[in-house]
Design an enzyme around this catalytic site. Sequence first.
Site, PDB file in Angstrom:
ATOM      1  N   HIS A  17       0.067 -39.836  -2.603  1.00  0.00           N
ATOM      2  CA  HIS A  17       0.548 -38.922  -4.137  1.00  0.00           C
ATOM      3  C   HIS A  17       1.399 -38.437  -2.738  1.00  0.00           C
ATOM      4  CE1 HIS A  17      -1.429 -36.131  -2.288  1.00  0.00           C
ATOM      5  NE2 HIS A  17      -2.791 -36.517  -2.579  1.00  0.00           N
ATOM      6  N   HIS A  20       0.874 -36.874   0.594  1.00  0.00           N
ATOM      7  CA  HIS A  20       1.353 -38.068   1.604  1.00  0.00           C
ATOM      8  C   HIS A  20       2.157 -38.025   1.378  1.00  0.00           C
ATOM      9  CE1 HIS A  20      -2.870 -39.122  -0.327  1.00  0.00           C
ATOM     10  NE2 HIS A  20      -3.401 -38.602   1.034  1.00  0.00           N
ATOM     11  N   CYS A 125     -22.124 -29.451   2.289  1.00  0.00           N
ATOM     12  CA  CYS A 125     -21.106 -29.911   0.636  1.00  0.00           C
ATOM     13  C   CYS A 125     -21.226 -31.474   1.432  1.00  0.00           C
ATOM     14  CB  CYS A 125     -19.889 -28.854   1.100  1.00  0.00           C
ATOM     15  SG  CYS A 125     -19.136 -29.470  -0.556  1.00  0.00           S
ATOM     16  N   CYS A 128     -16.223 -31.597   0.935  1.00  0.00           N
ATOM     17  CA  CYS A 128     -16.393 -31.187   2.376  1.00  0.00           C
ATOM     18  C   CYS A 128     -17.149 -32.501   3.369  1.00  0.00           C
ATOM     19  CB  CYS A 128     -16.591 -29.771   2.979  1.00  0.00           C
ATOM     20  SG  CYS A 128     -16.176 -28.718   1.970  1.00  0.00           S
ATOM     21  N   CYS A 142     -19.139 -24.248  -3.237  1.00  0.00           N
ATOM     22  CA  CYS A 142     -18.209 -24.198  -2.017  1.00  0.00           C
ATOM     23  C   CYS A 142     -16.499 -24.168  -2.618  1.00  0.00           C
ATOM     24  CB  CYS A 142     -17.903 -26.146  -1.977  1.00  0.00           C
ATOM     25  SG  CYS A 142     -17.003 -26.542  -0.902  1.00  0.00           S
ATOM     26  N   HIS A 145     -14.637 -27.448  -3.535  1.00  0.00           N
ATOM     27  CA  HIS A 145     -15.671 -28.164  -4.597  1.00  0.00           C
ATOM     28  C   HIS A 145     -16.299 -27.536  -5.959  1.00  0.00           C
ATOM     29  CE1 HIS A 145     -15.304 -30.271  -1.021  1.00  0.00           C
ATOM     30  NE2 HIS A 145     -13.898 -31.248  -1.873  1.00  0.00           N
ATOM     31  N   LYS A 294      -1.650 -26.662  -9.893  1.00  0.00           N
ATOM     32  CA  LYS A 294      -1.974 -27.557  -8.881  1.00  0.00           C
ATOM     33  C   LYS A 294      -1.991 -29.014  -9.265  1.00  0.00           C
ATOM     34  CE  LYS A 294      -5.963 -27.605  -5.426  1.00  0.00           C
ATOM     35  NZ  LYS A 294      -7.577 -26.979  -5.022  1.00  0.00           N
ATOM     36  N   LYS A 297      -6.215 -34.692 -10.307  1.00  0.00           N
ATOM     37  CA  LYS A 297      -6.543 -35.955 -11.370  1.00  0.00           C
ATOM     38  C   LYS A 297      -6.537 -35.682 -12.886  1.00  0.00           C
ATOM     39  CE  LYS A 297      -8.527 -40.561  -8.557  1.00  0.00           C
ATOM     40  NZ  LYS A 297      -9.267 -40.962  -7.766  1.00  0.00           N
TER      41      LYS A 297
HETATM   42 ZN    ZN Z   1     -16.622 -29.051  -0.896  1.00  0.00          ZN
END
Ligand code: ZN
Length: 642
Positions: A17, A20, A125, A128, A142, A145, A294, A297
């Site tokens: 995306h 990258h 997590c 992570c 987390c 996430h 942000k 998806k």
């Molecule tokens: Zn995480």
Amino acid sequence: MTTYITTPIYYVNAQPHLGHAYTTVVADTYNRFNRLCGHDTRFQTGTDEHGDKIAEAAAREGVQPKEYVDRISAMFRETWPLINVKHDNFIRTTDANHISLVQTVLQDVYDKGDIYFDVYSGLYCNGCERFLTEKELVDGKCPDHQVAPKQITEQNYFFRMSRYQQQLVDHIHEHPDFITPERYRNEVLSFLSEPLDDLCISRPKSRLTWGIELPFDENFVTYVWFDALLNYLTGIGYPEGEMYRKYWPVAEHLIAKDILKPHAIYWPTMLMSMGLPLYRKLHVHGYWNIDDSKMSKSIGNVVRPDELVGDFGVDTFRYFVLREMSFGLDASFSNEAIVDRKNSDLANDLGNLYSRSVAMVKKYAGGIVPEPGATSDDDVELLQVVAKALEEYRENMSVFQFSRGLTAVWSLVGYANKYIVKNEPWSLAKDQTKKERLNTVLYNLLESLRILAMVLKPVMPGTAAKMAQGLGYEEENEMVSLFDTGGKWGQLRSGQLLMDIDPLFPRVDKKEQQKKNNGKKPKKETADGCVEGLIPFEQFQSVELRVAEITAAEKIAKSDRLLKLTVRAPEERTIVAGIAEHYSPEELLGKQVMIVANMKPAKLMGVISQGMVLAARTEVEGKEKLILSTVMGEAQPGDRVA
Ligand SMILES: [Zn+2]
């Protein structure tokens, strides 16, 4: 001089995306800039292919991990040529050579006593792929996430990272440009002001098999970061060879801020344990937000590099991201901003400067570089502007301040456009006695264009090549490809023939662009603040979904596809449904289905249909199959579905 720049190797749990693409364009530009400066350069990118998330993604698709990583890795490899990225090496962590070197390093570090076995109980997590400390949690979750980590107790191998904490702190203090921009250096130092935990570097095979096996314990694979970070060495032939000796001492890593800790802490301490010198510099950049939110998806606003290139062209994309983002800070991406940059900076400023200058040389000098005459005050000023632009460009590009480097270049573009207006070549052309002055003005414009073609080569390689070609140069001629030679004023030879080229930047019509985008994937915000493709709740509410009970069903004559259904919802109505190939009338009697109750009536094969039945469209053995939707429990006919 020698330079070695790397991008992170990208984790293949997602397709390439904008993020990258940005990192990779920065590395490519820096690499090309160093080549322009006459350096011996190397540029490496690649893909990171082991770990939990990869195994999970492969399982979701029902394929072997290797098959999955081959496919996604290829997508990255195929994306880079689209944005004119030329890397020297594309490394994959599933390469046999990489795997065997990772095992060698693990064994070395183990033999040194820097890896030990211990029972560990911690908060893991999945997102992570690591244990988190209590301190890292926000409201017990987390922060990246938004899920509470799982408490896991297991035996694992640990890397004695803590042993190297002070040595790392000292190194950062002694090398002020080890981590840049400074905000990230401060972040790392602040983190290191607390005692550092050792790093869990193994995963039991009972939990994960998709990884590199520990050479000293076949029941474990190594943690994905211990594997991935080593790519920077394995990709240049570590531990031996010319390439390793030449490039490792000058290694510079480029990353986004989300992977600061592995690169600024895990990696240097690993290198210390291995007894190797540290990389020279770590360059850290911020995030791209899409229309100020942000990129994610779930919002549906992920920007793909191939779409951008299709919409705006490679060089516009490259110029935009380098110019728009202050390296290190977050920046905002929008189609509107990119169109604005293209129309103003590229089409208007640079494109016009080129086309006007060349058109005048064709008209007034037969398309041949004229012989310049005496120098006026205006010319002296132009030369000063050129010298200043070149100096600021070089200074800023070499320290990743691309936006400032380009601002310097555009000060020359702006001045050259002013120089045309001031000197009015069209008036000079009317007066035979001013022929020499006219030639000087035209020469100076062409010489400015040559310098621009040279400095733009790392940023917009295609455009720079076109400009050079228009001025009569081969792409690799030193006058347009080597700073030390081409950066001197007065290199353009009189008598050189200009060549015809296509317009550099055809303007983008904003309305056209919007039209094009509207027909495409959701991306832009609409006036009411919604992302296109997503609907506000009110809109959903306007669709009246209800439970309906089928009281009668019959085939419609002359149609293989249609059934005439009589339903109660709660009033009786007729609905024509295209499900005759999937359900017999008998099996539908008494069934509850979901319908759209407020649909405009429509006549199908002579029958008026008052609504629509909802069905899932699936595929069984290559053939389409419709499956009627229903409610899981007993509902009353006419109940609202919401
Ligand atoms: Zn995480």
